[in-house]
Design a protein around this motif. Sequence first.
Motif, PDB file in Angstrom:
ATOM      1  N   ARG A  25       0.868  -1.261  -0.075  1.00 25.88           N
ATOM      2  CA  ARG A  25      -0.057  -0.225  -0.146  1.00 25.88           C
ATOM      3  C   ARG A  25       0.693   1.353  -0.091  1.00 25.88           C
ATOM      4  O   ARG A  25       0.603   2.181  -0.710  1.00 25.88           O
ATOM      5  CB  ARG A  25      -1.041  -0.140   1.074  1.00 25.88           C
ATOM      6  N   LEU A  26       1.766   1.157   0.770  1.00 24.92           N
ATOM      7  CA  LEU A  26       2.686   2.231   0.797  1.00 24.92           C
ATOM      8  C   LEU A  26       3.467   2.716  -0.709  1.00 24.92           C
ATOM      9  O   LEU A  26       3.653   3.906  -1.081  1.00 24.92           O
ATOM     10  CB  LEU A  26       3.747   2.012   1.919  1.00 24.92           C
ATOM     11  N   LEU A  27       3.872   1.515  -0.930  1.00 23.03           N
ATOM     12  CA  LEU A  27       4.477   1.642  -2.382  1.00 23.03           C
ATOM     13  C   LEU A  27       3.522   2.189  -3.332  1.00 23.03           C
ATOM     14  O   LEU A  27       3.799   2.995  -4.266  1.00 23.03           O
ATOM     15  CB  LEU A  27       5.084   0.328  -3.014  1.00 23.03           C
ATOM     16  N   HIS A  28       2.317   1.925  -3.346  1.00 22.85           N
ATOM     17  CA  HIS A  28       1.377   2.253  -4.315  1.00 22.85           C
ATOM     18  C   HIS A  28       0.798   3.869  -4.157  1.00 22.85           C
ATOM     19  O   HIS A  28       0.451   4.513  -5.135  1.00 22.85           O
ATOM     20  CB  HIS A  28       0.037   1.353  -4.423  1.00 22.85           C
ATOM     21  N   PHE A  29       1.069   4.086  -2.786  1.00 27.72           N
ATOM     22  CA  PHE A  29       0.799   5.516  -2.492  1.00 27.72           C
ATOM     23  C   PHE A  29       1.738   6.314  -2.937  1.00 27.72           C
ATOM     24  O   PHE A  29       1.540   7.411  -3.834  1.00 27.72           O
ATOM     25  CB  PHE A  29       0.830   5.601  -1.052  1.00 27.72           C
ATOM     26  N   THR A  30       3.044   5.812  -3.105  1.00 28.55           N
ATOM     27  CA  THR A  30       3.958   6.424  -3.659  1.00 28.55           C
ATOM     28  C   THR A  30       4.059   6.526  -5.316  1.00 28.55           C
ATOM     29  O   THR A  30       4.297   7.655  -5.984  1.00 28.55           O
ATOM     30  CB  THR A  30       5.641   5.923  -3.366  1.00 28.55           C
ATOM     31  N   VAL A  64      -8.101   8.468 -11.197  1.00 29.69           N
ATOM     32  CA  VAL A  64      -8.775   7.299 -11.511  1.00 29.69           C
ATOM     33  C   VAL A  64      -7.643   5.998 -11.084  1.00 29.69           C
ATOM     34  O   VAL A  64      -8.199   5.026 -10.745  1.00 29.69           O
ATOM     35  CB  VAL A  64      -9.052   7.301 -13.027  1.00 29.69           C
ATOM     36  N   ALA A  65      -6.417   6.154 -11.335  1.00 25.90           N
ATOM     37  CA  ALA A  65      -5.548   5.183 -11.248  1.00 25.90           C
ATOM     38  C   ALA A  65      -5.640   4.971  -9.753  1.00 25.90           C
ATOM     39  O   ALA A  65      -5.339   3.850  -9.303  1.00 25.90           O
ATOM     40  CB  ALA A  65      -4.214   5.671 -11.869  1.00 25.90           C
ATOM     41  N   ALA A  66      -5.466   6.130  -8.748  1.00 22.53           N
ATOM     42  CA  ALA A  66      -5.462   5.882  -7.415  1.00 22.53           C
ATOM     43  C   ALA A  66      -6.789   5.169  -7.004  1.00 22.53           C
ATOM     44  O   ALA A  66      -6.702   4.282  -6.084  1.00 22.53           O
ATOM     45  CB  ALA A  66      -5.383   7.477  -6.809  1.00 22.53           C
ATOM     46  N   ALA A  67      -7.897   5.376  -7.616  1.00 21.26           N
ATOM     47  CA  ALA A  67      -8.976   4.739  -7.286  1.00 21.26           C
ATOM     48  C   ALA A  67      -8.957   3.230  -7.659  1.00 21.26           C
ATOM     49  O   ALA A  67      -9.411   2.339  -6.841  1.00 21.26           O
ATOM     50  CB  ALA A  67     -10.226   5.319  -8.012  1.00 21.26           C
ATOM     51  N   LEU A  68      -8.211   2.866  -8.750  1.00 22.94           N
ATOM     52  CA  LEU A  68      -8.309   1.371  -9.135  1.00 22.94           C
ATOM     53  C   LEU A  68      -7.210   0.972  -8.263  1.00 22.94           C
ATOM     54  O   LEU A  68      -7.447  -0.508  -7.952  1.00 22.94           O
ATOM     55  CB  LEU A  68      -7.876   1.514 -10.849  1.00 22.94           C
ATOM     56  N   LEU A  69      -6.356   1.311  -7.749  1.00 18.73           N
ATOM     57  CA  LEU A  69      -5.378   0.663  -6.715  1.00 18.73           C
ATOM     58  C   LEU A  69      -5.963   0.459  -5.555  1.00 18.73           C
ATOM     59  O   LEU A  69      -5.539  -0.603  -4.983  1.00 18.73           O
ATOM     60  CB  LEU A  69      -4.125   1.663  -6.821  1.00 18.73           C
ATOM     61  N   LEU A  70      -6.649   1.342  -5.084  1.00 16.79           N
ATOM     62  CA  LEU A  70      -7.491   1.392  -3.956  1.00 16.79           C
ATOM     63  C   LEU A  70      -8.474   0.014  -3.909  1.00 16.79           C
ATOM     64  O   LEU A  70      -8.583  -0.770  -3.259  1.00 16.79           O
ATOM     65  CB  LEU A  70      -8.502   2.504  -3.511  1.00 16.79           C
ATOM     66  N   TYR A  71      -8.910  -0.351  -5.015  1.00 24.24           N
ATOM     67  CA  TYR A  71     -10.012  -1.288  -5.407  1.00 24.24           C
ATOM     68  C   TYR A  71      -9.266  -2.591  -5.498  1.00 24.24           C
ATOM     69  O   TYR A  71      -9.542  -3.712  -4.881  1.00 24.24           O
ATOM     70  CB  TYR A  71     -10.694  -1.138  -6.732  1.00 24.24           C
ATOM     71  N   GLU A  72      -7.796  -2.619  -6.211  1.00 28.97           N
ATOM     72  CA  GLU A  72      -6.977  -3.592  -6.190  1.00 28.97           C
ATOM     73  C   GLU A  72      -6.853  -4.238  -4.998  1.00 28.97           C
ATOM     74  O   GLU A  72      -6.836  -5.589  -4.433  1.00 28.97           O
ATOM     75  CB  GLU A  72      -5.782  -3.344  -7.089  1.00 28.97           C
TER      76      GLU A  72
END
Length: 306
Positions: A231-236, A260-268
């Motif tokens: 999660r920390l990596l994807h926030f970065t 949108v990419a951030a929202a999709l990462l959250l869903y992932e």
Amino acid sequence: MLRDKDPAVSVREGQTFVGRGLLLRHANLVRLPHTLFALPFALVGVVLASYVAPITVSAVAWVVVAFTAARFAAMGFNRIVDREIDARNPRTRMREIPSGKMTVREASVAVTVASAVFFVAAWQLNPLCLMLAPVALVWVLFYSYTKRLTRWSHLVLGVGLSIAPVGGYLAITGRWSSPWWMLIALAIAVATWVAGFDILYALQDVSFDRENGLYSVPSTFGEANALGIARLLHFTTVVALALAGIGAGAGMVYFAGVVVAAALLLYEHSLVKVDDFSRLDAAFFTMNGVISIVFLGFVFTERLLR
């Protein structure tokens, strides 16, 4: 057609093609559909480069060839290096080499040919790409050994795939970005994105890695901590994508793509729980393919509107 895991028959990894034949065998060796993960980001680099240099159809075609060939070489080499490990792992023992569908010699020839194609593509692009091609290839091949050396092999993989957008940009411009940190930010975005989802993928093999002396973030820190690190990596990733957009002088459509990419990462991440990995295949393949393609769509649309 693609076939996902079928536990009723034998352990078969998802996103492989059903059928026989030379082309299918080689496509399955390197999990060709996974090319969708980072190829769109190579094209993001191309689109951002179009703000400062003209694009030709031939240049874009050679970028696609270069990326696909480099990835084929890296994945094929990984299958050769890991063949004994794959043979011991129930999840991977049906891969082409350990299952006997392909010999080491055949795979080695394919890797050699793919490497040669990569150098030809780099030569067709510009002198800078040709000069950097050996460095890029050595790095992506080196990754195959890192799970034996460090728990941070995920980051090594991420850096390898972060070459894609940088290479796409350099292929068009023949020079580094201005400001200099724009390409650095874009590379960090892809590196952390890939490292994050590779950590999620490694959750499947925690017990096997520990028993066989292999390193990974999940086997070292445990499943819960691994999810937190991912999660920390994807926030970065999201922050770095935004910084890259600022450096490139992008407009609102680009930043809408970041959101949108951030929202999709959250869903992932919502698909993967510390006590439930049943939807890991969807998180790894489907969502990451969607993220890269959708983000490219926003970047391309932004360019069309300029």
